[in-house]
Design a protein around this motif. Structure first.
Motif: not given
Lengths: 752, 329
Positions: A53, A85-87, A89, A103, A105, A107, A751
């Motif tokens: 993350t 922003d986030f992701k 995965d 995923t 995410q 942006r 992260r």
């Protein structure tokens, strides 16, 4: 703001020597440092981490407003924006039987250009994806208009609007200046995509895609009253944009090692919630208009784009005839339909309309048929052959009817015999080609081919045309340090019979074409229809003397020649060349550069036709030459892994400078008419970016960025042009875009 | 449907191509086509553990991140790392000989994705599994006949292949397509990520929104069958049919527009009114001479300022108004 920027830049720049010192002071083994910099997702235990993350939070700040700078990004205001922003995965542990990866995410969540996406897949079984995107298009915000939007798509003049009859020009608009309001023009797309793929067994697959897109906002359209060459009066208006498009695509696939088949359907449904643009006529009555057409008693109405639908069925097949020969076929049948209700001939009740519409709607139908056949064969170990046949038919089945029209809401209806007949345009194209490739030892290869195209059109000045093309290219590759690609292509389009006005004449009842109608000069040849010889050259070379350096050079030229002695486009040529390269002295340093030059030259000729005498007189000839020149370059430096240690700390730094300069020069020369030079059209974009990123361990990092963006443009069609500069058209008075701004951004990423 | 008799020249063209095709086919059949790209016989090694002794993190030619890619998922029976699929050797070929040095030199695996292996042999490995879907039109496509290898665009050993990401894809395409690289930095452009770090120059579109780089039935490797069908995907309002059509619009959007980037607004290929005058030479204003006399301070011509010809001919893509014959409604 300037102080903030200076402090900000200082922080970024000071970090470089600090980090270098930190690196020098470190006694850690360099190899270890490198290893840690490249640290991937493995945990110290050696077990692979399956969910990662990352979240970034920060801000963007501009020192001034600029619509143009944020045209697509949405960074238009100095009020500041949130950077978010986030992701997430999730990847399967490769040692397990798990095949699930997903995923999620987002942006640019704080901007108008935000994007959200969730992608879930069970590898080998199924995949589901959903995404949401926004795309803004900010055009300008310095327009001026006296019109007020009374309701969506209805623009009226303010109370107390005054005109000075019989002056039917912008000079007769007595209180224009005090009634001008600011106007901004922009649109925004919002798009939802859904996709689902599933493997239904060893041989069957299913794909399903759906898109729902809306586009809302405003664009500019001219609202015109008046019809003949001297009497139109108009105003540029903000027209509503309220479009919705739904697209559905589904495919069922069957595949074995020898045979592949796809059965597909594609459906598109377009809807426009604003069917008309209605506007009040701001001008006093012009003497050629019908009685009662001038302000305050008349309106104009434009039909905006009608709803339409398109449905297509498609079958694609591939068959391995032998180990070295394959046949593919692709056939599709589609139908476009449009049956939006017609508007009346005019919105003005003062005009006489005696003949009713011939139908309530167009009942528009176009059938499309497409066939593609391709045979590929490896004739010998190094010799390959590809043969293609394309068939593309647009069969417009829309009924033809007579429309005794009303000239732009300003005249009484024309007699039926003076009406016009619609020309549902159809065409058929066929193209066959054969291309042979020969591979030498290594990877060098030659390619040569021939293409033959045939065009048939209906309701066109040219009904039959064909084009023969030869092409050849060479690829020299396989040496470790150089590769080169060279290509040439020549096309010759031949038209058997050019009828300069057949399309126009065909839209009149036989014998009814009048003296005031606009027949083209018989010596005109339209560039997209007529005889043409086209030459294309291409060259590309890449050099890789060592792992630390690469250099590429590209050169290309396209040239279109049209038959001499005719009016229209006579010649067009595009010449471009570019150099690009990269230098990577050590693993942590990357310096890249790119330069491109392109020139587009076109020349055309014409004759000013006033009457039959001037039509035959070469003294009325004129010529125009247009030159577009573009210089573009970019240079970027990136330093990574500075001061990196095994705890994940490290520093990255980058510089980027981009420049793009465009100039258009148009020269017009007439045999006898007065002409004057035109200023060049100019646009110059310079962007200097500097950024740095500090990793404070495996989990957290801070990124700082600053950017100076300059854009200067000069456009004689806009600069210094006020709303009332033209006599007959009320403009919006906006200027060509210019900005010189600073943007800073800072963000913290974490992260876990 | 338009039916016209085949003219002499058409017949000549068709005959030429057919002759060429048949001749080549004959040659092909006469020369028994051999598969020169076949992988020579080799023995398999004992799997990925042996490979990772050298190709591990921090070493040259590290390949450890393969496990973060779809190929590294052992739960998928079709993946190279599934049981019985020979792991790295599924793509690189049986490589037992690669494990031992011969005269101090380590022989390469049978398949290496560089210039040591012919492009056809490299691609054959990839297409053995990826031969459907988007790769349907690969054989005979432009990128195929130009000799591109799959690995020229795809980075198969990293967790996130740059060419599969809308933010980074264009940089991969621009390696060869330098003209387009410059065009996407012009004042009028589609919002594809350009070669700049500008925070405002973000990639909202990818090259693959319009193009299918593995080949297609359309021109220019477009995803749809024709240029116009491709444009209508996002500009469906221009599909029509309209009561009053503008023929060059219905036929090909690129008659007036250039898709990647232009000096002129709305991606036009040239400036009005001269662009329009390349096809319109009729009485009065469409054939009139427009020059510096039509702009301030010399003058003010309504075909030169504002929206130029489109000040009046507002529905240039087609009109559905019964009185819109001249595209003014």
């Amino acid at each position: 703001m300037k102080t903030k920027i200076c402090v900000f830049l200082s922080i970024i720049l000071l970090a470089v020597p600090f980090s270098t010192w930190a690196q020098t002071d470190s006694s850690k083994d360099k190899k270890e440092v490198t290893k840690q910099t490249k640290k991937t997702t493995k945990k110290k235990s050696g077990k692979v981490k399956t969910v990662r993350t990352e979240i970034s939070i920060g801000f963007y700040s501009l020192d001034e407003d600029s619509y143009r700078y944020g045209k697509y990004s949405g960074l238009t205001s100095s009020d500041g924006y949130v950077l978010a922003d986030f992701k997430l995965d999730k990847r399967p542990d490769p040692k397990s039987s798990d095949t699930t990866r997903w995923t999620f995410q987002g942006r640019r969540l704080g901007l108008d250009s935000r994007h959200l996406e969730f992608d879930y897949r069970q590898q080998g079984t199924q995949r589901f994806k959903i995404s949401y995107s926004e795309i803004p298009n900010h055009l300008f915000n310095d327009g001026l208009t006296p019109f007020r939007e009374e309701a969506p798509g209805i623009w009226n003049l303010p109370p107390g609007w005054q005109v000075k009859p019989p002056n039917s020009t912008t000079r007769g608009l007595l209180n224009l200046q005090e009634n001008l309001l600011d106007l901004s023009i922009d649109t925004k797309r919002r798009r939802l995509d859904l996709a689902y793929e599933r493997r239904l067994g060893p041989n069957w697959t299913m794909d399903f895609d759906y898109r729902h897109e809306t586009r809302k906002g405003e664009r500019t359209l001219g609202g015109i009253i008046g019809f003949n060459w001297f009497n139109p009066r108009g105003a540029i208006l903000p027209a509503p944009v309220d479009f919705t498009t739904d697209i559905l695509e589904a495919t069922m696939g069957y595949a074995t090692s020898r045979l592949q088949l796809n059965f597909g359907i594609y459906a598109s449904f377009f809807g426009n919630d604003e069917e008309t643009l209605v506007f009040q006529n701001p001008f006093a009555r012009q003497s050629q208009w019908a009685a009662g057409v001038g302000f305050p008693n008349s309106q104009g109405r434009i039909a905006l784009e009608p709803d339409n639908s398109y449905l297509q069925f498609r079958v694609t097949g591939g068959l391995g005839i032998s180990a070295t020969t394959r046949l593919t076929a692709d056939v599709s049948f589609g139908r476009v339909e449009q049956d939006d209700a017609f508007l009346p001939y005019t919105i003005n009740p003062n005009l006489t309309v005696n003949t009713a519409l011939p139908a309530t709607n167009l009942d528009g139908k176009i059938d499309t048929t497409m066939l593609n056949l391709r045979l590929t064969s490896k004739l010998a170990q190094r010799l390959g052959l590809t043969v293609n046949y394309h068939y593309n038919d647009r069969d417009n089945k829309t009924p033809r009817r007579i429309f005794p029209y009303v000239g732009a809401d300003s005249q009484d209806q024309r007699a039926v015999g003076d009406g016009r007949i619609n020309s549902p345009y159809s065409y058929t194209r066929q193209k066959s080609d054969a291309i042979m490739t020969f591979r030498f030892s290594g990877a060098a290869r030659l390619k040569a081919g021939i293409e033959y195209s045939d065009y048939n059109r209906e309701f066109s000045d040219v009904e039959d045309a064909d084009e023969l093309t030869w092409l050849a290219s060479a690829l020299l590759r396989g040496w470790s340090k150089v590769s080169m690609r060279l290509g040439y292509r020549n096309s010759d389009r031949d038209v058997s019979n050019y009828n300069p006005n057949s399309l126009l004449i065909g839209s009149f009842l036989p014998g009814e074409i009048g003296g005031d109608d606009f027949l083209n000069h018989p010596q005109l040849r339209k560039y997209y229809l007529t005889d043409r010889e086209r030459d294309e050259y291409r060259f590309r070379a890449d050099f890789f003397p060592n792992a630390q350096f690469n250099l590429g050079v590209s050169v290309s030229e396209y040239k279109d020649d049209y038959d001499a002695g005719f009016f229209g486009l006579n010649e067009a040529k595009v010449t471009s060349w570019s150099v690009d390269g990269g230098w990577y002295p050590i693993e942590q340093v990357a310096l890249t550069a790119f330069y491109s030059n392109e020139e587009y030259d076109a020349s055309q000729s014409s004759r000013h036709v006033i009457n039959s005498s001037s039509a035959a007189d070469p003294n009325y000839n004129w010529f125009a030459e247009s030159e577009d020149r573009v210089d573009t370059y970019n240079i970027a430096l990136k330093l990574t892994g500075i001061g990196a240690d095994k705890n994940g700390k490290g520093f990255e730094f980058g510089l980027d400078y981009t420049y793009s300069n465009t100039e258009n020069t148009t020269r017009v020369v007439a045999v006898s008419a007065d002409t004057a030079p035109l200023p060049d059209l100019l646009s110059e974009m310079r962007t200097f970016s500097i950024w740095s990123s500090f990793a404070m361990g495996d989990r957290a990092s801070v990124r700082l960025a600053a950017e100076n963006a300059k854009f200067e443009s000069k456009d004689w069609g806009l600069d210094g042009v006020a709303p009332d500069t033209l006599s007959n058209v009320l403009l919006l008075g906006q200027s060509a875009a210019n900005y010189n701004l600073w943007l800073i951004s800072a963000s913290l990423s974490y992260r876990f | 449907m338009i039916k016209t008799p085949i003219c002499r020249q058409q017949l000549k063209g068709i005959t030429t191509i057919l002759s060429l095709v048949l001749g080549c086919m004959g040659t092909g059949w006469a020369v028994a086509a051999e598969d020169g790209d076949a992988i020579p016989e080799h023995e398999y090694s004992k799997g990925v553990k042996r490979c990772m002794l050298c190709h591990k993190e921090g070493k040259p030619m590290a390949a450890h991140e393969i496990f973060l890619t779809p190929m590294g998922i052992s739960g998928d029976p079709r993946a190279p790392f599934a049981d019985g699929n020979h792991d790295c050797e599924a793509c690189h070929g049986p490589s037992k000989s690669h494990l031992k040095r011969k005269k101090g030199v380590r022989p390469p695996p049978p398949i290496t994705f560089d210039d040591k292996t012919p492009v056809e042999a490299q691609n054959k490995v990839c297409l053995a599994c990826h031969d459907t879907g988007a790769r349907f039109h690969w054989p005979g496509s432009v990128h195929d006949t130009e000799g591109l290898a799959c690995v020229d665009c795809h980075d198969r050993h990293v967790p996130d292949d740059p060419v599969m990401n809308v933010q980074t894809q264009s940089a991969v395409c621009f390696k060869c397509h330098q003209e387009q690289r410059a065009q996407f930095l012009r004042q009028s452009r589609h919002p594809v990520q350009g070669t700049t770090s500008s925070l405002s120059h973000v990639g909202l579109m990818a090259c693959t929104d319009c193009h299918q780089p593995h080949g297609s039935a359309g021109p220019g490797a477009l995803k749809r069958n024709t240029i116009n069908e491709q444009c209508y995907d996002c500009h469906a309002e221009k599909r029509g049919p309209f009561l009053w059509e503008h023929a060059p619009v219905s036929e090909d959007c690129t008659n007036c527009h250039t898709p990647h980037g232009s000096n002129h607004e709305n991606l036009l290929i040239a400036r009005q009114p001269w662009l329009c005058q390349q096809c319109h030479v009729a009485r009065f204003h469409s054939s009139d001479v427009y020059s510096g006399t039509g702009i301030p301070p010399s003058g003010a011509d309504q075909r030169m300022l504002g929206k130029q010809c489109l000040n009046c001919h507002v529905q240039i893509h087609g009109s559905n108004h019964p009185s819109g014959v001249r595209l003014t409604r």
